[in-house]
Design an enzyme around this catalytic site. Structure first.
Site, PDB file in Angstrom:
ATOM      1  N   LYS A  99       0.841  -1.195   0.000  1.00  0.00           N
ATOM      2  CA  LYS A  99       0.000   0.000   0.000  1.00  0.00           C
ATOM      3  C   LYS A  99       0.879   1.250   0.000  1.00  0.00           C
ATOM      4  CE  LYS A  99      -3.970  -2.166   0.303  1.00  0.00           C
ATOM      5  NZ  LYS A  99      -5.024  -2.043  -0.727  1.00  0.00           N
TER       6      LYS A  99
ATOM      7  N   GLU B 255     -11.741  -1.785  -8.270  1.00  0.00           N
ATOM      8  CA  GLU B 255     -12.399  -2.189  -7.031  1.00  0.00           C
ATOM      9  C   GLU B 255     -13.491  -1.208  -6.618  1.00  0.00           C
ATOM     10  OE1 GLU B 255     -10.387  -1.253  -2.940  1.00  0.00           O
ATOM     11  OE2 GLU B 255      -8.761  -1.745  -4.323  1.00  0.00           O
TER      12      GLU B 255
END
Length: 408
Positions: free
Chosen positions: A215, A297
């Site tokens: 991330k 997503e």
């Protein structure tokens, strides 16, 4: 088998410190809005929509409204023309006004639709992936809503695509012996320390993972570059490393930071800017090439996916069956993606439970490339039949249904 009532559950789970964190969602609470279709037998269909805690109750209320019309329906009759049923639900005038086809109502639709497919597979006593493979191309397309795609994907074209891939199925069924390759997202959550991501990388590699995700999206880009370099140094040059900004950057920031991240040779850069910004993604994809962009997503429906594909604004499609309108829309987008030459690598908002079935069908039934499926195990203990990963490969589920049943 008839649906006689609907039960709705709001399930929320506490995560260990730092787990699930990214640059945008810093303190997530993994949660599900759950639709349970009760029948005149002992079998219940279970459908999930993934959320992050607060607001799950809103999705549950929308499930209540959307699912009312299913009471009294017989399963085989319902699913024989489910595409029509789906469109009536999604285009119901008052609910459509609240989207259209996005937000709380569309998340609720995902739970309802996923429950229908789960119940259908359970009623036939097969896992979801096998149910889908057992359907003829016509039967499968009957479960889809191809509206607003007609200029790029008609019903006849969808049937023809599936039919064309039938002869090669036996060659692709080897995946049922090997399992489906996974990649590990849990090595590099945003709030993890540098020491923890190094340790996690070593553990992941020891468990067979050669594809890992970090991330990024820090206020200081140097932190992202440093941490990506740590994983690259530990994993080695042959490892596949992805980085995920979770929508944090504007377009100028993305262009600058992607250039800096190029030194670690990322396999893709995920969600580099706002998920609705088709032209922004197009600009980034064109500018950073040969680096590749992955997104999807948070893309809510097939129409916006169509626009992304047409604009060549993504290199990997991360459609999520608990973000779009459930399994039906996931399969529609997978067909569309295949027709436009874009690989599908789902975002695993359901922790892999449903998507382990769908990637098997995508590969065997549609000839999508067997790349890998995201692995996030943090809710594993709450499932009756959790996804099993061995040596970095998802094992092929054998229990009837979509693997969505949660423990009480």
């Amino acid at each position: 088998m008839h649906i006689i009532s609907i039960e709705i559950k709001d399930r929320r789970f506490v995560l260990p410190a730092g787990v699930g964190s990214d640059a945008t969602h810093t303190t997530p609470q993994y949660s599900y809005a759950v639709c349970c279709l009760k029948t005149d037998t002992s079998i219940t269909g279970v459908g999930l929509a993934f959320t992050l805690g607060v607001g799950t109750d809103l999705v549950c209320k929308a499930i209540e409204y959307l699912s009312m019309s299913l009471v009294g329906r017989e399963m085989e009759e319902l699913m024989s023309d489910f595409g029509t049923v789906y469109r009536k639900m999604v285009d119901s005038p008052s609910f459509r006004w609240l989207g259209p086809h996005k937000g709380v109502v569309h998340l609720a639709l995902a739970a309802v639709v996923n429950a229908c497919y789960d119940l259908w597979a359970k009623s036939r006593k097969v896992p979801l992936w096998k149910l889908l493979l057992d359907l003829t191309p016509e039967q499968l397309v009957n479960t889809l809503d191809l509206s607003y795609l007609e200029e790029v994907l008609t019903r006849d074209q969808a049937i023809a695509m599936l039919t064309d891939h039938v002869p090669g199925r036996e060659n692709r069924k080897g995946v049922l012996s090997t399992g489906y390759r996974g990649y590990d997202t849990s090595v590099g959550w945003f709030n993890f320390s540098d020491e923890k991501i190094v340790d996690n990388t070593k553990k992941a590699m020891a468990n067979g993972f050669t594809a890992l995700k970090l991330k990024v999206g820090s206020d200081d880009p140097a932190r992202d570059v440093r941490r990506a370099g740590l994983i690259r140094n530990v994993a080695g040059d042959n490892a596949t490393i992805m980085v995920d900004a979770n929508q944090k950057w504007n377009v100028p920031q993305a262009l600058d930071i992607c250039r800096r991240l190029a030194e670690v040779n990322p396999f893709w850069i995920e969600e580099p800017t706002h998920p609705d910004d088709v032209i922004g993604h197009q600009t980034i994809a064109r500018t950073i090439a040969p680096l590749k962009v992955a997104t999807g997503e948070h893309i809510p429906n097939k129409v916006i996916f169509k626009n992304f594909f047409q604009a060549k604004a993504m290199d990997f499609c991360q459609v999520d069956a608990v973000r779009v309108g459930g399994i039906s829309e996931f399969l529609t987008i997978s067909l569309l993606s295949k027709s436009m030459g874009i690989p599908v690598v789902p975002h695993v908002g359901d922790m892999g439970q449903i998507h382990q079935h769908l990637v098997l069908f995508n590969h065997i039934g549609m000839d999508h490339e067997h790349l890998f499926l995201e692995h996030i195990p943090h809710l594993k203990q709450y499932f009756v039949n959790p996804a099993e990963v061995c040596e970095a490969y998802y094992q092929v589920p054998q229990t009837p249904g979509s693997s969505s049943d949660l423990k009480d």
